[in-house]
Design an enzyme around this catalytic site. Structure first.
Site, PDB file in Angstrom:
ATOM      1  CG  ASP A 120      34.405  44.023  37.940  1.00 21.41           C
ATOM      2  OD1 ASP A 120      35.190  44.562  37.130  1.00 21.41           O
ATOM      3  OD2 ASP A 120      34.684  43.134  38.735  1.00 21.41           O
TER       4      ASP A 120
ATOM      5  CE  LYS B  97      71.666  43.295  32.617  1.00 22.67           C
ATOM      6  NZ  LYS B  97      70.208  43.118  32.464  1.00 22.67           N
TER       7      LYS B  97
ATOM      8  CG  HIS C  39      37.368  47.541  40.212  1.00 24.74           C
ATOM      9  ND1 HIS C  39      38.265  46.663  40.890  1.00 24.74           N
ATOM     10  CD2 HIS C  39      36.785  46.582  39.550  1.00 24.74           C
ATOM     11  CE1 HIS C  39      38.373  45.291  40.458  1.00 24.74           C
ATOM     12  NE2 HIS C  39      37.541  45.192  39.582  1.00 24.74           N
TER      13      HIS C  39
ATOM     14  CG  ASP D 275      65.438  42.630  28.192  1.00 24.73           C
ATOM     15  OD1 ASP D 275      65.607  43.485  29.048  1.00 24.73           O
ATOM     16  OD2 ASP D 275      65.189  43.011  27.013  1.00 24.73           O
TER      17      ASP D 275
ATOM     18  CG  HIS E 260      36.492  42.696  42.185  1.00 25.88           C
ATOM     19  ND1 HIS E 260      36.883  42.144  40.892  1.00 25.88           N
ATOM     20  CD2 HIS E 260      37.006  42.247  43.157  1.00 25.88           C
ATOM     21  CE1 HIS E 260      37.621  41.270  41.432  1.00 25.88           C
ATOM     22  NE2 HIS E 260      37.763  41.351  42.609  1.00 25.88           N
TER      23      HIS E 260
END
Length: 512
Positions: free
Chosen positions: A45, A233, A43, A235, A37
């Site tokens: 699988d 604000k 990598h 997070d 993949h």
């Protein structure tokens, strides 16, 4: 099928050729497949057919072929049995975007324990009889981990694969040939008639249209007066949304793609906005409705799926026109006409009414992270922290650069504490260490990333009186909560919140 909920949620089957969970398959129990993949990184699988699904592991460094050789294997979501025959390309920007090859396939048998028992207890002995691989391996789950395993070659070395290493066990094609075949098929496809409605594909690549965000200056006291407006604000991750005729894409302030949030990008495409560039915050919400960076970090780590939203608070371009020189008040009016849908994941950040004292009192009562004050007459100053935007945090919390880690003590694994710093010019100043806020999963995920950044000497410009330290390059950024700064410039009672992949280390400074 309940087992495949995670698989289904991560994919849009109108855009990817991957088989849907309902697809029929001739794959039987006792079958294995290994798919090569080429996604964000190359990598392999490994997948076993067990209990009607493919149990799956991503192996980043390739299959071990020498006796005793070990490779990290990360267990991912179960896949449908039909996936064993999938070879082709996943569109870029979609989950796992890239080319997939059926690298090997065949029969798998297990040792004294069944596959189900081995998976339950974290130790699976198995033998492969494939077109390329023949022999014995084992999977061992790491202690205190759910998804991290070691893939180990048992018994004898495996003979060299030669040319077989680079070609498909299904088609005999290379990765390059598989990708080229699909590109050729796309070029030869007949165009869709103009009368046929067709949904535009999202813009999944490139940074065209990206605008550097404006920054808020930290303060301990919010400015007051009619020339100021106030907002929550959030997070989360600061994000720039680029939307054009091809769809929407999300970018961090340092121009990294937020590839793990395709549902937000899809929503940006679906609300059918004009070509725009928007400024906002990518957030995960707690059950009480507050934004939570820790929940967002859990999603990033693949151990949770909280409600995700993109709160928009500014607009930089509309239909190709740069509106950054317009005053904030005018940009907000324009934005309110653009972002009108409120029941989906794309939401407008609302201005807060009332006095500063009332806003602060209500914000603290609801446990918000802080408030941002913006001068209503200000223009949008990309990349600047001019003071036209001011932010105050109720909990002392900021980003710090990780410069090293200490050895673990007691029953803790991986590392003991992180050594933190911030830049003052080109010098990395030591701010102390943080040893709380970590769970076993965080320790296990963070430790390999730290090891990849190892260096011989200390990156700090100050002396550090710690023993058994492994120094690392000052590249990784962590968010940390703390009570206050001590007189010697160190953090008092810090607690680790999570990594900040959206922040550049060299821009981390000490906030007032």
């Amino acid at each position: 099928m309940k087992k495949l909920v995670s698989y289904r949620e991560k994919r849009d089957f109108t855009r990817t050729r991957e088989p849907a969970p309902s697809a029929s398959s001739s794959t039987k129990a006792g079958t294995f497949v290994i798919q090569k993949h080429d996604a964000s990184s190359l990598h392999y699988d490994l997948r076993f057919a067990v209990d009607g699904v493919l149990k799956s592991w991503a192996v980043p460094k390739g299959f071990p072929l020498r006796k005793g050789e070990k490779r990290l294997a990360i267990q991912v979501e179960d896949h449908p049995l039909a996936y064993a025959n999938f070879e082709g390309s996943i569109p870029k920007g979609e989950y796992g975007g890239g080319t997939v090859m059926v690298w090997d396939r065949g029969r798998v048998s297990y040792g004294e324990k069944s596959a189900q028992t081995g998976l339950k207890h974290g130790h699976v002995d198995f033998e492969l009889a494939g077109r390329k691989l023949r022999g014995a391996w084992m999977l061992i789950r790491l202690k205190n981990e759910e998804t991290q395993w070691l893939l180990i070659k048992r018994e004898d070395d495996h003979p060299s694969l030669g040319r077989a290493e680079d070609v498909s066990a299904k088609s005999g094609k290379s990765m390059k040939a598989i990708a080229a075949t699909l590109r050729g098929a796309a070029r030869q496809a007949k165009p869709v008639a103009k009368t046929t409605p067709r949904k535009k594909a999202p813009n999944r690549g490139g940074r065209a249209g990206f605008v550097e965000p404006m920054l808020a200056r930290p303060t301990t006291k919010l400015p007051e007066g009619e020339e100021w407006s106030y907002e929550v604000k959030f997070d989360g991750f600061r994000a720039i949304a680029v939307i054009d005729e091809r769809g929407g894409s999300l970018w961090s302030r340092n121009q990294n793609r937020f590839a793990k949030y395709p549902e937000i990008e899809d929503a940006l495409t679906d609300v059918r906005l004009p070509p725009v560039v928007l400024d906002g915050e990518l957030v995960a919400l707690e059950p009480r409705g507050r934004s939570s960076f820790q929940q967002l970090q859990r999603f990033e780590d693949g151990v949770g799926h909280p409600p995700l939203f993109f709160y928009v608070f500014d607009v930089m371009t509309v239909a190709g026109k740069d509106v950054r020189q317009e005053p904030l008040e005018a940009r907000r009016k324009l934005l309110s006409k653009i972002v009108v849908k409120r029941d989906g994941p794309i939401r407008l950040s609302q201005s807060l009414g009332g006095s500063v004292a009332a806003i602060l009192k209500a914000s603290r009562r609801h446990g918000l992270e802080g408030i941002v004050a913006k001068r209503v007459s200000s223009r949008y100053e990309s990349g600047k922290r001019s003071g036209a935007w001011m932010k105050v945090r109720f909990v002392r919390e900021q980003e710090f650069v990780i410069g090293g880690f200490t050895a673990p003590a007691g029953k803790r694994a991986h590392f003991g504490a992180l050594l933190l710093g911030y830049f003052e010019g080109r010098a990395l100043r030591y701010a102390g260490k943080v040893g709380t806020g970590f769970d076993a999963k965080t320790l296990g995920k963070l430790h390999p990333r730290l090891l990849r950044q190892k260096q011989k000497g200390s990156p700090f410009g100050d002396p550090v009186a710690e023993k058994n330290v492994t120094w690392v390059k000052p590249k990784l950024v962590g968010q940390v909560k703390f009570v206050e700064w001590t007189r010697d410039g160190h953090l008092r009672h810090p607690a680790f919140v999570g990594l900040r992949s959206d922040k550049d280390a060299e821009k981390v400074v000490r906030e007032p």
